[in-house]
Write an enzyme that holds these catalytic residues in place. Structure first.
Site, PDB file in Angstrom:
ATOM      1  N   GLU A   9     101.878  35.540  31.623  1.00 38.65           N
ATOM      2  CA  GLU A   9     102.024  36.894  31.726  1.00 38.65           C
ATOM      3  C   GLU A   9     102.469  37.749  30.636  1.00 38.65           C
ATOM      4  O   GLU A   9     102.674  38.977  30.864  1.00 38.65           O
ATOM      5  CB  GLU A   9     103.248  37.221  33.067  1.00 38.65           C
ATOM      6  CG  GLU A   9     103.021  36.503  34.180  1.00 38.65           C
ATOM      7  CD  GLU A   9     102.003  37.003  35.041  1.00 38.65           C
ATOM      8  OE1 GLU A   9     101.636  38.093  35.125  1.00 38.65           O
ATOM      9  OE2 GLU A   9     101.135  36.261  35.729  1.00 38.65           O
ATOM     10  N   ASP A 107      95.758  41.647  43.193  1.00 38.80           N
ATOM     11  CA  ASP A 107      95.932  41.233  44.613  1.00 38.80           C
ATOM     12  C   ASP A 107      94.784  39.997  45.036  1.00 38.80           C
ATOM     13  O   ASP A 107      95.160  39.003  45.649  1.00 38.80           O
ATOM     14  CB  ASP A 107      95.903  42.165  45.565  1.00 38.80           C
ATOM     15  CG  ASP A 107      96.898  43.254  45.354  1.00 38.80           C
ATOM     16  OD1 ASP A 107      97.832  43.110  44.517  1.00 38.80           O
ATOM     17  OD2 ASP A 107      96.928  44.097  46.331  1.00 38.80           O
ATOM     18  N   ASP A 228     105.192  40.206  42.625  1.00 34.01           N
ATOM     19  CA  ASP A 228     105.324  40.826  41.315  1.00 34.01           C
ATOM     20  C   ASP A 228     106.388  42.242  41.626  1.00 34.01           C
ATOM     21  O   ASP A 228     106.102  43.106  40.608  1.00 34.01           O
ATOM     22  CB  ASP A 228     104.016  41.249  40.754  1.00 34.01           C
ATOM     23  CG  ASP A 228     102.933  41.947  41.492  1.00 34.01           C
ATOM     24  OD1 ASP A 228     103.248  41.993  42.803  1.00 34.01           O
ATOM     25  OD2 ASP A 228     101.979  42.112  41.083  1.00 34.01           O
TER      26      ASP A 228
HETATM   27  O1  DAV Z   1     107.849  45.309  46.984  1.00 38.92           O
HETATM   28  O2  DAV Z   1     106.747  46.827  48.282  1.00 38.92           O
HETATM   29  C1  DAV Z   1     104.745  45.632  46.837  1.00 38.92           C
HETATM   30  C2  DAV Z   1     103.447  44.694  46.424  1.00 38.92           C
HETATM   31  C3  DAV Z   1     102.547  45.093  45.311  1.00 38.92           C
HETATM   32  N1  DAV Z   1     101.625  44.340  45.270  1.00 38.92           N
HETATM   33  C4  DAV Z   1     107.038  45.631  47.451  1.00 38.92           C
HETATM   34  C5  DAV Z   1     105.602  44.868  47.201  1.00 38.92           C
END
Ligand code: DAV
Length: 347
Positions: A9, A107, A228
């Protein structure tokens, strides 16, 4: 040489795909949308649906344009998906849905080594989402990239047990996971078990990647969706950790010898929609350009100070709707090439 070449990353960034807000909408509600995106709502009938407000889409596009300009100034190659009409319905023999968006390539696309992997998302609305990236993938293919699509899941109603708030209800009936359930740390990968990733998905990924890699399933960290907003990997042996979700008991074994920054000062930037797609922890969803440079949402001042104390410079950029849209700079992009090699960062 394969245009896709990435092992972690944080290595120096060379090429990235940045999503688009154009065409973004909330799909027709179903059990997967309930479990993954709206666990706080009681009934499927309560789930919001339909296009995102026009101003959110326009402002997000403006913000992404500046993000892209900034990346290009850093000599990073940027590609964008084709805009799609997500309101068009599509079906399998088992179900009918419409789409979500192309805002979060993170995603659904996993870039690992010289492979691009289309993830088997448990969300029906994302079944065809990678189609917006076909022309990009064809370019990658011609350069020598391995292009793999995970087995398309059936996604029948019995993929989920009855959603029960923030409990894991995704069943282990077939491999299902979002690419954002995974973080890359060289030979080791973190894989979150949650409503957007199950154990068969981890087994599929492990078997695909083979013995050069080890997929570490992580449990009881965050049951709703992606990994993440729980960990941000900053460099070899250094990670930012969400202390509301992680403690010494559930900390994944592979991170135990890393230096961990337990960061508790995330700024809640709020949401212009009543039921945002992410929590305030979207504030730690930022992008490493290299181990000493991060692109961070500009309102996260304590985060910027914290990173700077650890020798990481930050570029603050405007991103007005990370909660409503469900993505910060990490979610809204997928880094496909970084200058580096396959290493182990775990003793
Ligand atoms: O912490 O609301 C968000 C996920 C974003 N890909 C959260 C997760």
């Amino acid at each position: 040489m394969s245009l896709v070449n990435v092992f972690n990353e944080w290595d120096p960034l060379e090429e990235i795909i940045v999503g688009t807000a154009i065409g973004a909408q909330l799909p027709r509600p179903d059990i997967s949308v309930h479990a993954i995106d709206f666990p706080e709502l009681r009934a499927i009938a309560d789930i919001p649906t339909g296009p995102f407000p026009k101003h959110i889409v326009e402002e997000t596009e403006e913000d992404l344009a500046l993000f892209i300009e900034t990346l290009e100034d850093l000599s990073v190659v940027v590609r964008r998906p084709e805009a799609q009409d997500h309101s068009i319905e599509f079906s399998t023999p088992h179900w009918t849905t419409d789409g979500l968006y192309n805002y979060c390539p993170r995603d659904i696309i996993l870039a690992m080594g010289n492979s691009i992997i289309e993830a088997p998302s448990p969300l029906r609305s994302r079944f065809l989402e990678t189609q917006a990236y076909k022309d990009i993938f064809i370019d990658y293919l011609r350069s020598g990239t391995k292009w793999i699509s995970a087995p398309r899941p059936r996604l029948t109603d019995d993929s989920f047990a009855e959603p029960d708030g923030f409990k894991v209800c995704l069943k282990n009936t077939e491999p299902m996971f979002d690419a954002a359930n995974v973080l890359r740390m060289g030979r080791d990968l973190l894989y979150l078990i949650s409503n957007s990733g199950n154990e068969l998905g981890a087994i599929w990924l492990q078997n695909l990647l083979g013995s050069d890699y080890k997929v570490h399933t992580c449990y009881n960290l965050y049951n709703q969706k992606h990994i993440d907003t729980t960990f941000t990997l900053l460099g070899p042996g250094l990670a930012l950790v969400n202390p509301e979700r992680v403690n010494e008991h559930n900390l994944p074994e592979v991170l135990r010898k890393w230096d961990l920054i337990w960061f508790d000062s995330v700024v809640d930037v709020g949401s212009a929609t009543p039921n945002p797609l992410s929590s305030r922890w979207i504030g730690i969803n930022f992008l490493m350009v290299n181990p000493s440079l991060a692109i961070v949402e500009e309102r996260q001042t304590p985060l910027r100070k914290c990173l700077e104390l650890h020798g990481i410079e930050t570029i603050p950029l405007r991103l007005r709707h990370p909660r409503a849209m469900g993505g910060g700079f990490h979610c809204a992009s997928v880094d496909v090439r970084r200058r580096g090699t396959l290493e182990s960062y775990v003793e």
